[in-house]
Scaffold this motif. Structure first.
Motif, PDB file in Angstrom:
ATOM      1  N   ILE A  19       0.829  -1.211   0.000  1.00 50.33           N
ATOM      2  CA  ILE A  19       0.000   0.000   0.000  1.00 50.33           C
ATOM      3  C   ILE A  19       0.866   1.265   0.000  1.00 50.33           C
ATOM      4  O   ILE A  19       0.651   2.146  -0.836  1.00 50.33           O
ATOM      5  N   PRO A  20       1.870   1.372   0.887  1.00 50.75           N
ATOM      6  CA  PRO A  20       2.705   2.584   0.808  1.00 50.75           C
ATOM      7  C   PRO A  20       3.440   2.710  -0.537  1.00 50.75           C
ATOM      8  O   PRO A  20       3.570   3.816  -1.077  1.00 50.75           O
ATOM      9  N   LEU A  21       3.886   1.592  -1.091  1.00 51.40           N
ATOM     10  CA  LEU A  21       4.584   1.666  -2.377  1.00 51.40           C
ATOM     11  C   LEU A  21       3.616   1.979  -3.513  1.00 51.40           C
ATOM     12  O   LEU A  21       3.989   2.645  -4.484  1.00 51.40           O
ATOM     13  N   GLY A  22       2.382   1.531  -3.410  1.00 50.76           N
ATOM     14  CA  GLY A  22       1.354   1.900  -4.388  1.00 50.76           C
ATOM     15  C   GLY A  22       1.091   3.394  -4.360  1.00 50.76           C
ATOM     16  O   GLY A  22       0.976   4.040  -5.411  1.00 50.76           O
ATOM     17  N   LYS A  23       1.013   3.957  -3.151  1.00 48.14           N
ATOM     18  CA  LYS A  23       0.833   5.419  -3.029  1.00 48.14           C
ATOM     19  C   LYS A  23       2.046   6.157  -3.585  1.00 48.14           C
ATOM     20  O   LYS A  23       1.900   7.190  -4.241  1.00 48.14           O
ATOM     21  N   LEU A  24       3.236   5.627  -3.320  1.00 49.32           N
ATOM     22  CA  LEU A  24       4.448   6.245  -3.841  1.00 49.32           C
ATOM     23  C   LEU A  24       4.455   6.221  -5.374  1.00 49.32           C
ATOM     24  O   LEU A  24       4.912   7.161  -6.015  1.00 49.32           O
ATOM     25  N   SER A  25       3.909   5.160  -5.957  1.00 50.03           N
ATOM     26  CA  SER A  25       3.860   5.076  -7.427  1.00 50.03           C
ATOM     27  C   SER A  25       2.960   6.151  -8.025  1.00 50.03           C
ATOM     28  O   SER A  25       3.156   6.552  -9.166  1.00 50.03           O
ATOM     29  N   ASN A  26       1.972   6.607  -7.244  1.00 52.96           N
ATOM     30  CA  ASN A  26       1.129   7.701  -7.731  1.00 52.96           C
ATOM     31  C   ASN A  26       1.926   8.994  -7.867  1.00 52.96           C
ATOM     32  O   ASN A  26       1.616   9.826  -8.706  1.00 52.96           O
ATOM     33  N   ARG A  27       2.959   9.154  -7.035  1.00 52.70           N
ATOM     34  CA  ARG A  27       3.824  10.354  -7.113  1.00 52.70           C
ATOM     35  C   ARG A  27       4.962  10.162  -8.103  1.00 52.70           C
ATOM     36  O   ARG A  27       5.257  11.048  -8.898  1.00 52.70           O
ATOM     37  N   LEU A  28       5.627   8.993  -8.048  1.00 52.72           N
ATOM     38  CA  LEU A  28       6.803   8.759  -8.897  1.00 52.72           C
ATOM     39  C   LEU A  28       6.442   8.312 -10.313  1.00 52.72           C
ATOM     40  O   LEU A  28       7.199   8.544 -11.245  1.00 52.72           O
ATOM     41  N   ARG A  30       4.333   4.842 -12.505  1.00 52.54           N
ATOM     42  CA  ARG A  30       4.298   3.382 -12.488  1.00 52.54           C
ATOM     43  C   ARG A  30       5.632   2.770 -12.893  1.00 52.54           C
ATOM     44  O   ARG A  30       6.112   1.824 -12.288  1.00 52.54           O
ATOM     45  N   LYS A  31       6.211   3.312 -13.961  1.00 49.61           N
ATOM     46  CA  LYS A  31       7.443   2.724 -14.479  1.00 49.61           C
ATOM     47  C   LYS A  31       8.586   2.777 -13.466  1.00 49.61           C
ATOM     48  O   LYS A  31       9.256   1.759 -13.257  1.00 49.61           O
ATOM     49  N   PRO A  32       8.821   3.898 -12.796  1.00 48.05           N
ATOM     50  CA  PRO A  32       9.891   3.883 -11.779  1.00 48.05           C
ATOM     51  C   PRO A  32       9.674   2.842 -10.687  1.00 48.05           C
ATOM     52  O   PRO A  32      10.628   2.232 -10.210  1.00 48.05           O
ATOM     53  N   MET A  33       8.402   2.621 -10.321  1.00 46.65           N
ATOM     54  CA  MET A  33       8.141   1.615  -9.283  1.00 46.65           C
ATOM     55  C   MET A  33       8.428   0.212  -9.811  1.00 46.65           C
ATOM     56  O   MET A  33       8.930  -0.642  -9.075  1.00 46.65           O
ATOM     57  N   ILE A  34       8.153  -0.034 -11.091  1.00 44.60           N
ATOM     58  CA  ILE A  34       8.500  -1.330 -11.694  1.00 44.60           C
ATOM     59  C   ILE A  34      10.022  -1.491 -11.677  1.00 44.60           C
ATOM     60  O   ILE A  34      10.546  -2.554 -11.345  1.00 44.60           O
ATOM     61  N   TYR A  35      10.744  -0.427 -12.029  1.00 44.43           N
ATOM     62  CA  TYR A  35      12.216  -0.489 -12.018  1.00 44.43           C
ATOM     63  C   TYR A  35      12.729  -0.809 -10.617  1.00 44.43           C
ATOM     64  O   TYR A  35      13.614  -1.656 -10.442  1.00 44.43           O
ATOM     65  N   ILE A  36      12.167  -0.125  -9.619  1.00 40.05           N
ATOM     66  CA  ILE A  36      12.584  -0.348  -8.228  1.00 40.05           C
ATOM     67  C   ILE A  36      12.283  -1.790  -7.811  1.00 40.05           C
ATOM     68  O   ILE A  36      13.128  -2.466  -7.219  1.00 40.05           O
ATOM     69  N   SER A  37      11.091  -2.263  -8.137  1.00 37.00           N
ATOM     70  CA  SER A  37      10.721  -3.627  -7.735  1.00 37.00           C
ATOM     71  C   SER A  37      11.644  -4.650  -8.390  1.00 37.00           C
ATOM     72  O   SER A  37      12.079  -5.596  -7.736  1.00 37.00           O
ATOM     73  N   CYS A  38      11.951  -4.445  -9.653  1.00 33.18           N
ATOM     74  CA  CYS A  38      12.829  -5.397 -10.350  1.00 33.18           C
ATOM     75  C   CYS A  38      14.239  -5.375  -9.767  1.00 33.18           C
ATOM     76  O   CYS A  38      14.888  -6.425  -9.666  1.00 33.18           O
ATOM     77  N   MET A  39      14.719  -4.211  -9.372  1.00 39.11           N
ATOM     78  CA  MET A  39      16.055  -4.147  -8.778  1.00 39.11           C
ATOM     79  C   MET A  39      16.071  -4.860  -7.413  1.00 39.11           C
ATOM     80  O   MET A  39      17.051  -5.526  -7.073  1.00 39.11           O
TER      81      MET A  39
END
Length: 165
Positions: A19-28, A30-39
């Protein structure tokens, strides 16, 4: 017992972080959050490969890998469907897009074990074929190829999506 502990740890970390990372994806985006998750997932697989190489630290490294997996999974699961819906072509319904997304997910889940078995077969010595044991290099190759390489491929393919930030 150990596998159960690690599985529960991964799931709990994913549950707490999604949930916190989903909220963060709204600011950053979607693609940056995918990059972060993959790393995070790449780090997970690297830690699993390194753990047996440092016997005195194997258990803490495996626990750290489980935490990394939970964060990576929580980050990915919080945005993957949102990214799919953001990429929805004109005239398509969300059911069609999510259906296609699911098919691709099942394809990966099917292909992974096939490729993993194929990689393991190259590392098994003929004397071990009946016993089914594999050397460390077999499991390391799976972690590095299927774990690290595939996550890096997701980063490259996600980067090619033009319509979403």
């Amino acid at each position: 017992r150990v596998i159960g502990f690690l599985a529960i740890l991964m799931q709990c970390v994913g549950m707490v972080t999604s949930i916190p990372l989903g909220k963060l994806s709204n600011r950053l985006g979607r693609k940056p959050m995918i990059y972060i998750s993959c790393m995070f997932m790449v780090c997970t697989f690297l830690l699993y490969v390194l753990a047996p190489l440092v016997p005195s630290l194997s258990w803490p490294v495996v626990v750290a890998a489980a935490v990394f997996y939970g964060v990576g999974s929580g980050a990915y699961l919080s945005v993957d469907y949102a990214l799919a819906l953001d990429c929805l072509p004109e005239g398509k319904t969300s059911a069609e897009a999510l259906g296609l997304w699911g098919v691709v997910g099942f394809f990966g889940s099917t292909l992974g074990p096939v490729l993993g078995g194929y990689l393991l077969s190259f590392t098994q010595s003929t004397k071990d074929e009946a016993g089914g044991s594999y050397p460390f290099i077999g499991y390391a190759s799976i972690m590095l190829f299927l774990g690290c390489f595939m996550n890096l491929l997701v980063i490259v393919m996600t980067h090619k999506i033009q319509s979403v930030r």
